[in-house]
Design a protein around this motif. Sequence first.
Motif, PDB file in Angstrom:
ATOM      1  N   THR A  46       0.822  -1.190  -0.124  1.00 46.26           N
ATOM      2  CA  THR A  46       0.070  -0.033   0.157  1.00 46.26           C
ATOM      3  C   THR A  46       0.854   1.361  -0.055  1.00 46.26           C
ATOM      4  N   CYS A  47       1.882   1.160   0.846  1.00 43.12           N
ATOM      5  CA  CYS A  47       2.837   2.476   0.726  1.00 43.12           C
ATOM      6  C   CYS A  47       3.404   2.575  -0.335  1.00 43.12           C
ATOM      7  N   GLU A  48       3.855   1.335  -1.378  1.00 44.01           N
ATOM      8  CA  GLU A  48       4.443   1.692  -2.708  1.00 44.01           C
ATOM      9  C   GLU A  48       3.246   2.313  -3.514  1.00 44.01           C
ATOM     10  N   ARG A  49       2.263   1.723  -3.570  1.00 46.39           N
ATOM     11  CA  ARG A  49       1.365   2.299  -4.366  1.00 46.39           C
ATOM     12  C   ARG A  49       0.908   3.916  -4.115  1.00 46.39           C
ATOM     13  N   ALA A  50       0.989   4.176  -2.663  1.00 54.04           N
ATOM     14  CA  ALA A  50       0.904   5.453  -2.347  1.00 54.04           C
ATOM     15  C   ALA A  50       1.853   6.501  -3.052  1.00 54.04           C
ATOM     16  N   ALA A  51       3.053   6.161  -2.600  1.00 55.99           N
ATOM     17  CA  ALA A  51       4.348   6.802  -3.159  1.00 55.99           C
ATOM     18  C   ALA A  51       4.236   6.809  -4.485  1.00 55.99           C
ATOM     19  N   VAL A  55       0.874  10.304  -3.049  1.00 57.56           N
ATOM     20  CA  VAL A  55      -0.404  10.247  -1.990  1.00 57.56           C
ATOM     21  C   VAL A  55       0.348  10.350  -0.820  1.00 57.56           C
ATOM     22  N   ALA A  56      -0.069  10.960   0.325  1.00 55.52           N
ATOM     23  CA  ALA A  56       0.495  11.229   1.838  1.00 55.52           C
ATOM     24  C   ALA A  56       0.044   9.953   2.325  1.00 55.52           C
ATOM     25  N   VAL A  57       1.014   9.300   3.124  1.00 53.99           N
ATOM     26  CA  VAL A  57       0.689   8.012   4.054  1.00 53.99           C
ATOM     27  C   VAL A  57       0.422   8.613   5.269  1.00 53.99           C
ATOM     28  N   GLY A  58      -0.460   7.996   5.741  1.00 53.05           N
ATOM     29  CA  GLY A  58      -1.102   8.292   7.378  1.00 53.05           C
ATOM     30  C   GLY A  58      -1.083   7.114   7.975  1.00 53.05           C
ATOM     31  N   ALA A  59      -0.606   7.109   9.417  1.00 54.66           N
ATOM     32  CA  ALA A  59      -0.741   5.883  10.215  1.00 54.66           C
ATOM     33  C   ALA A  59      -1.983   5.925  10.800  1.00 54.66           C
ATOM     34  N   HIS A  60      -2.767   4.889  10.333  1.00 56.73           N
ATOM     35  CA  HIS A  60      -3.980   4.529  10.992  1.00 56.73           C
ATOM     36  C   HIS A  60      -4.135   3.517  12.153  1.00 56.73           C
ATOM     37  N   ARG A  97       9.184   4.068   4.171  1.00 58.55           N
ATOM     38  CA  ARG A  97      10.572   4.615   4.148  1.00 58.55           C
ATOM     39  C   ARG A  97      11.195   3.866   2.980  1.00 58.55           C
ATOM     40  N   ALA A  98      10.703   2.295   3.019  1.00 56.65           N
ATOM     41  CA  ALA A  98      11.422   1.570   2.192  1.00 56.65           C
ATOM     42  C   ALA A  98      10.757   1.670   0.789  1.00 56.65           C
ATOM     43  N   ALA A  99       9.491   2.357   0.575  1.00 56.07           N
ATOM     44  CA  ALA A  99       8.766   2.794  -0.501  1.00 56.07           C
ATOM     45  C   ALA A  99       9.221   3.993  -1.077  1.00 56.07           C
ATOM     46  N   GLY A 100      10.121   4.815  -0.309  1.00 50.29           N
ATOM     47  CA  GLY A 100      10.591   5.975  -0.851  1.00 50.29           C
ATOM     48  C   GLY A 100       9.550   7.194  -0.353  1.00 50.29           C
ATOM     49  N   THR A 101       8.826   7.112   0.766  1.00 48.88           N
ATOM     50  CA  THR A 101       8.124   8.047   1.351  1.00 48.88           C
ATOM     51  C   THR A 101       8.269   7.743   2.801  1.00 48.88           C
TER      52      THR A 101
END
Length: 257
Positions: A46-51, A55-60, A97-101
């Motif tokens: 999901t983080c990879e797709r967002a990056a 799209v900003a990643v928020g911790a839910h 971070r592994a996804a670049g964001t």
Amino acid sequence: MDLNADVGEGFGPWSLGDDRALLDIVTSANVACGFHAGDPDTMRRTCERAAARGVAVGAHVGYRDLNGFGRRFVDVAPGTLTAEVLYQLGGLDACARAAGTRVAYVKPHGALYRALVAHEAQADAVVDAVRAYDPALPVLGAPGAVWLKRAEVAGLPVRYEAFADRVYSALGTPADRERPGAVPHDPREVAARCVALAADGRVRTVDGRLLRMRVDSIRVHGGTPGAVAVARDVREALIGAGVPLGPFAGGLDRVRA
């Protein structure tokens, strides 16, 4: 204006919602951190797709309650809750971070979100976790929630959200779902309400009054039927009304730092 939605809420072979489509629409993604839903594979994917989509990643973050999907109140000790929120933040931020964001903000999930409206001990516990992890990390929640008041006093950046598909009471809280008219079903009505919120910070309540609300982000529910179509209608209506769209709290400059 920011648009946010809950994503990454699958677990193993089980999936919920159309994350791919939603990540093409929203500007911020509330990603499940493994306690109410999500697993390491889902979180990283999901983080990879967002990056990739900016799209900003928020911790839910939520209660440790996979069986109940985080929708049941848990009377967890404040110190334990602080540690559990830290654990979730660290896990998701590693995937980001592994996804670049990176994790750009924090938003509670489900029963924790509701509890933090008034539960002072748990509010302080979550604020303590965010401050310990990154005192510059914005927090997102409902206007009037006690945890956001505590967060502001603690020096955390505070941002407020409104629900696209809920009608509000005169007190500024979502009206009881059982009340007639509390949940709008016409996508055009939902989109028009969001434009009014974004353009003039006003929303018509369930009893017909106009209520002023500070709104930094509009939430579209990703797991409900027709969610993608509603989210798309809201985005197109905002763009059509000349409302600029982008992540709140500093935008992508912070996300890509």
